[in-house]
Write a protein that holds these residues in place. Structure first.
Motif, PDB file in Angstrom:
ATOM      1  N   GLY A 223      33.471  29.315  85.874  1.00 48.95           N
ATOM      2  CA  GLY A 223      32.667  28.098  85.899  1.00 48.95           C
ATOM      3  C   GLY A 223      31.668  28.089  84.760  1.00 48.95           C
ATOM      4  O   GLY A 223      31.675  28.985  83.899  1.00 48.95           O
ATOM      5  N   PRO A 224      30.795  27.093  84.722  1.00 49.44           N
ATOM      6  CA  PRO A 224      29.804  27.008  83.635  1.00 49.44           C
ATOM      7  C   PRO A 224      28.754  28.101  83.740  1.00 49.44           C
ATOM      8  O   PRO A 224      28.638  28.797  84.755  1.00 49.44           O
ATOM      9  CB  PRO A 224      29.189  25.620  83.850  1.00 49.44           C
ATOM     10  N   LYS A 225      27.966  28.249  82.684  1.00 48.91           N
ATOM     11  CA  LYS A 225      26.909  29.259  82.664  1.00 48.91           C
ATOM     12  C   LYS A 225      25.754  28.851  83.585  1.00 48.91           C
ATOM     13  O   LYS A 225      25.580  27.694  83.910  1.00 48.91           O
ATOM     14  CB  LYS A 225      26.373  29.421  81.235  1.00 48.91           C
ATOM     15  N   PHE A 315      36.120  39.086  89.511  1.00 48.32           N
ATOM     16  CA  PHE A 315      36.190  38.726  88.102  1.00 48.32           C
ATOM     17  C   PHE A 315      35.409  37.439  87.898  1.00 48.32           C
ATOM     18  O   PHE A 315      35.737  36.404  88.500  1.00 48.32           O
ATOM     19  CB  PHE A 315      37.645  38.527  87.681  1.00 48.32           C
ATOM     20  N   VAL A 316      34.344  37.479  87.103  1.00 47.50           N
ATOM     21  CA  VAL A 316      33.526  36.285  86.871  1.00 47.50           C
ATOM     22  C   VAL A 316      33.458  36.002  85.379  1.00 47.50           C
ATOM     23  O   VAL A 316      33.389  36.915  84.554  1.00 47.50           O
ATOM     24  CB  VAL A 316      32.098  36.434  87.453  1.00 47.50           C
ATOM     25  N   GLY A 317      33.503  34.737  85.029  1.00 39.10           N
ATOM     26  CA  GLY A 317      33.447  34.359  83.619  1.00 39.10           C
ATOM     27  C   GLY A 317      33.196  32.880  83.468  1.00 39.10           C
ATOM     28  O   GLY A 317      33.148  32.122  84.450  1.00 39.10           O
ATOM     29  N   ASN A 318      33.045  32.456  82.237  1.00 37.61           N
ATOM     30  CA  ASN A 318      32.716  31.068  81.928  1.00 37.61           C
ATOM     31  C   ASN A 318      33.965  30.300  81.492  1.00 37.61           C
ATOM     32  O   ASN A 318      34.836  30.841  80.814  1.00 37.61           O
ATOM     33  CB  ASN A 318      31.665  30.995  80.819  1.00 37.61           C
ATOM     34  N   GLY A 355      33.677  27.802  90.392  1.00 35.42           N
ATOM     35  CA  GLY A 355      32.315  27.954  89.873  1.00 35.42           C
ATOM     36  C   GLY A 355      31.709  26.669  89.378  1.00 35.42           C
ATOM     37  O   GLY A 355      30.478  26.542  89.326  1.00 35.42           O
ATOM     38  N   TRP A 356      32.549  25.691  89.014  1.00 31.67           N
ATOM     39  CA  TRP A 356      32.036  24.404  88.527  1.00 31.67           C
ATOM     40  C   TRP A 356      31.373  23.601  89.636  1.00 31.67           C
ATOM     41  O   TRP A 356      30.641  22.659  89.362  1.00 31.67           O
ATOM     42  CB  TRP A 356      33.173  23.597  87.899  1.00 31.67           C
ATOM     43  N   LYS A 360      23.731  24.616  88.710  1.00 29.98           N
ATOM     44  CA  LYS A 360      22.904  25.515  87.914  1.00 29.98           C
ATOM     45  C   LYS A 360      21.596  25.749  88.659  1.00 29.98           C
ATOM     46  O   LYS A 360      21.007  24.837  89.231  1.00 29.98           O
ATOM     47  CB  LYS A 360      22.646  24.920  86.528  1.00 29.98           C
ATOM     48  N   LEU A 361      21.155  26.992  88.660  1.00 30.48           N
ATOM     49  CA  LEU A 361      19.999  27.376  89.471  1.00 30.48           C
ATOM     50  C   LEU A 361      18.720  26.819  88.884  1.00 30.48           C
ATOM     51  O   LEU A 361      18.405  27.031  87.711  1.00 30.48           O
ATOM     52  CB  LEU A 361      19.922  28.899  89.573  1.00 30.48           C
ATOM     53  N   ARG A 362      17.984  26.077  89.723  1.00 29.11           N
ATOM     54  CA  ARG A 362      16.683  25.523  89.348  1.00 29.11           C
ATOM     55  C   ARG A 362      15.612  26.210  90.201  1.00 29.11           C
ATOM     56  O   ARG A 362      15.908  26.820  91.229  1.00 29.11           O
ATOM     57  CB  ARG A 362      16.649  24.004  89.588  1.00 29.11           C
TER      58      ARG A 362
END
Length: 669
Positions: A223-225, A315-318, A355-356, A360-362
């Motif tokens: 997913g995204p960063k 396994f995690v990635g962007n 993951g998308w 994103k954590l705020r």
């Protein structure tokens, strides 16, 4: 404290901590959360403010005096030399020096290597022989004139982790919480604010814990960063290790053929690979083959010797592109290195976490409420690994016969993991099981669908199941499939060349009563493609929604008014009446907003009026064209955006939805 915090402290006294305390004591110490919370658990596991205040100061002092900062390592060494011994907190790794027949420790921050450590300590804490364990230890200094003498000596050592837990006590206390409360407790325990997450979003977060509770579970999340994909594997448990995808080797992971040393899978419950994606990354093809065998058979070999292990793989990635782009032009595995872009390897994945879908954590997404000391939770999850719950779904459901054995195993393991996490006491209903089973099937289906795109020899599978109690048949689709099948409300034949709907009776006549179900985290939804066609030819709109008071709710109402202005005849005035409720805190601001709306909308031919009714709870749009739209959640169908500078704030289709139902009823002309 709120009611949930009181309940947590009542039933888990001494095992919970206020989550904002970690930030208070961390300072510039580069140390995992579970290390800090282990210390906080010794001094601050209470709801008494005076005790907490004193405990925080104690932990700060411990960190200041004993935690080894790399830039202060020489000062610590000097202190040990002057005092003869000193207690420190550092990450310790041990290797066998076969020439001198002794074990030797190295210290990550202190910078010392080849420090003798006793055989007894290694036998007691074998994980020291892997890539390092955070410990509280006493390091001694004994100078000597003997040749090759090392003055340093580990006198005592204790890994930073809870020694034992009463799993039956944990299960018994779980019974005092309902499902929503328990999920909120778990979310707060991993540092998140449950108020910012929908049910599906909570499931996504909790699925990241499944590798800790289920043996040999293989999970991939792309997913995204900035969504916290790797955080939980480095911070939340002393039983998991996060390594860079570029640092993986056969010797490090499985066995060193030169020394015979067992690798990471022999010591850790979870081995997570960070930054796993990247098409140009070079990969050892031999390693991929060993991983395939291990992920399928739970074993690996060295020569004629075969070793078994229970470590789960994550396994995690962007990702490189948006989901819609990947769905149309490639597949959801496209970002992986060439040698991992292998259908046989990817078929070993029990689940693909989207993951998308994770926001994103705020700042507001982190909690300052109470949760389990993460080390306590980590030990509970480790204990639950011993239980087999993979067949529990068969109590209520039977999977389709077309689902392969590997698919069934994948679904069962995801289901079992989430069941242990959410229902550790095994007290769940058929409806509870269905929620988890649907999610488990979806995460395996996501893997299988992509494999079919990559290799046509993979047969199509009917990911469905039947309820044993009712005989009802359920078919599962992934959320991205549903989003890519979204059709506008207006029939294509009634759309003009410029894509604007014809404002004619033909459109109204072609519409049918029915229902649309929106899922948690679904995107691509707007008021227009939900119910825009049903607004045509109406001149009187009666909106009932009890919650039009907060800024984003007022925004939603104005967006509805904008849609009405676009659907109405430009030369016709229409009436728009809102019935809502309010309270003393918001009512004056709401009145001011509504008055501004009245003047603004009047210039567009919309005569706006409103009233307050404290006894309403239904939500609907009723019109004089013969249609009524029943809104399950009212106009508030979206999750929060990132604010003014988030493009999702301005484009409805890009916003992420909350689960809800919209029903269209013909009420007569």
């Amino acid at each position: 404290m709120n009611a949930l915090n009181v309940k947590i402290n009542e039933h888990f006294a001494g095992k919970v901590v206020r989550k904002d305390l970690t930030k208070l004591v961390k300072g510039n110490a580069i140390v995992p959360t579970y290390v800090l919370e282990y210390l906080l658990g010794q001094y601050c596991a209470t709801d008494d403010e005076a005790t907490i205040e004193h405990g925080v100061e104690t932990v700060k002092n411990i960190i200041a005096k004993h935690f080894v900062h790399r830039d202060e390592s020489q000062i610590i060494k000097s202190t040990i030399r002057e005092k003869g011994s000193h207690r420190i907190i550092d990450k310790v790794a041990v290797q066998l020096n076969d020439r001198q027949d002794r074990y030797e420790a190295s210290f990550a921050n202190l910078g010392l290597n080849r420090v003798p450590i006793s055989d007894a300590l290694i036998k007691e804490h074998q994980k020291l022989l892997s890539s390092g364990v955070w410990c509280i230890l006493t390091l001694g200094y004994f100078p000597s004139e003997e040749r090759d003498h090392t003055p340093w000596m580990v006198e005592s050592l204790k890994p930073i982790q809870v020694s034992n837990v009463d799993i039956e006590e944990y299960k018994g206390a779980r019974k005092h919480f309902d499902k929503e409360e328990w999920m909120d407790v778990l979310l707060q325990s991993i540092g998140l604010n449950p108020e910012e997450f929908t049910f599906r979003s909570k499931l996504l977060q909790l699925t990241r814990l499944v590798p800790f509770v289920e043996n040999n579970y293989n999970l991939i999340e792309l997913g995204p960063k900035g969504t916290g994909k790797s955080h939980i594997y480095s911070e939340m448990s002393p039983h998991g290790i996060l390594i860079s995808g570029g640092e993986v080797s056969k010797a490090k992971l499985f066995v060193n053929n030169s020394t015979g040393d067992i690798g990471l899978v022999g010591y850790w419950d979870v081995v997570a690979y960070d930054e796993f994606a990247g098409k140009t990354k070079r990969v050892d093809r031999g390693l991929v083959d060993i991983m395939k065998n291990y992920m399928a058979n739970k074993s690996f070999s060295r020569g004629t010797q075969v070793y078994g292990a229970s470590a789960s793989m994550v396994f995690v990635g962007n990702t490189d592109h948006s989901v819609k782009y990947m769905m149309k032009h490639s597949d959801l595995f496209e970002a992986l290195p060439k040698d991992y872009y292998d259908t046989a390897f990817l078929d070993r994945m029990h689940g693909y976490l989207p993951g998308w879908e994770v926001q994103k954590l705020r700042n507001e997404m982190f909690t300052s409420q109470y949760g389990f000391i993460v080390d306590y939770l980590a030990e509970v999850l480790k204990n639950l690994r011993k239980e087999d719950r993979t067949h529990d779904y068969t109590k209520y459901f039977e999977l389709s016969s077309t689902i392969t054995t590997r698919d069934k195993t994948s679904i069962a393991k995801t289901f079992a993991g989430l069941l242990k996490i959410i229902y550790p006491d095994n007290d769940f209903t058929e409806a509870d099981a269905k929620e988890i089973l649907d999610f488990a099937i979806e995460n395996r289906k996501r893997v299988k669908d992509q494999l079919r795109k990559m290799d046509e020899t993979f047969e199509e599978v009917d990911f469905s199941y039947v309820s044993k109690s009712t005989g009802e048949h359920f078919s599962i689709l992934t959320l991205e499939e549903i989003e890519n099948e979204i059709k506008p409300s207006i029939p294509q034949s009634d759309v003009a060349e410029n894509s604007q709907p014809k404002k004619s009776e033909n459109v109204i006549l072609s519409l049918e009563p029915g229902q649309k179900i929106i899922r948690d985290n679904q995107s691509g939804i707007s008021y227009d493609n939900l119910f825009g066609a049903y607004l045509l030819n109406a001149t009187d709109f009666h909106i009932t929604d009890p919650y039009i008071r907060l800024p984003y709710q007022l925004r939603n109402f104005m967006e509805l008014a904008k849609l009405i202005s676009e659907k109405k005849d430009p030369d016709t005035e229409v009436k728009l009446h809102l019935v809502t409720s309010n309270n003393e805190e918001f009512i004056e601001n709401a009145k001011d907003a509504f008055e501004q709306m009245r003047y603004s909308l009047e210039s567009m031919g919309i005569l706006f009026s409103y009233e307050f009714d404290d006894f309403i709870h239904d939500r609907s749009i009723e019109m004089n064209n013969g249609w009524k739209v029943i809104l399950g959640r009212g106009l508030d169908i979206w999750q929060k955006t990132g604010g003014w500078y988030d493009i999702n704030e301005y484009i409805q289709e890009r916003r992420v939805c909350k689960a809800c139902e919209v029903t269209f009823v013909k009420v007569g002309s």
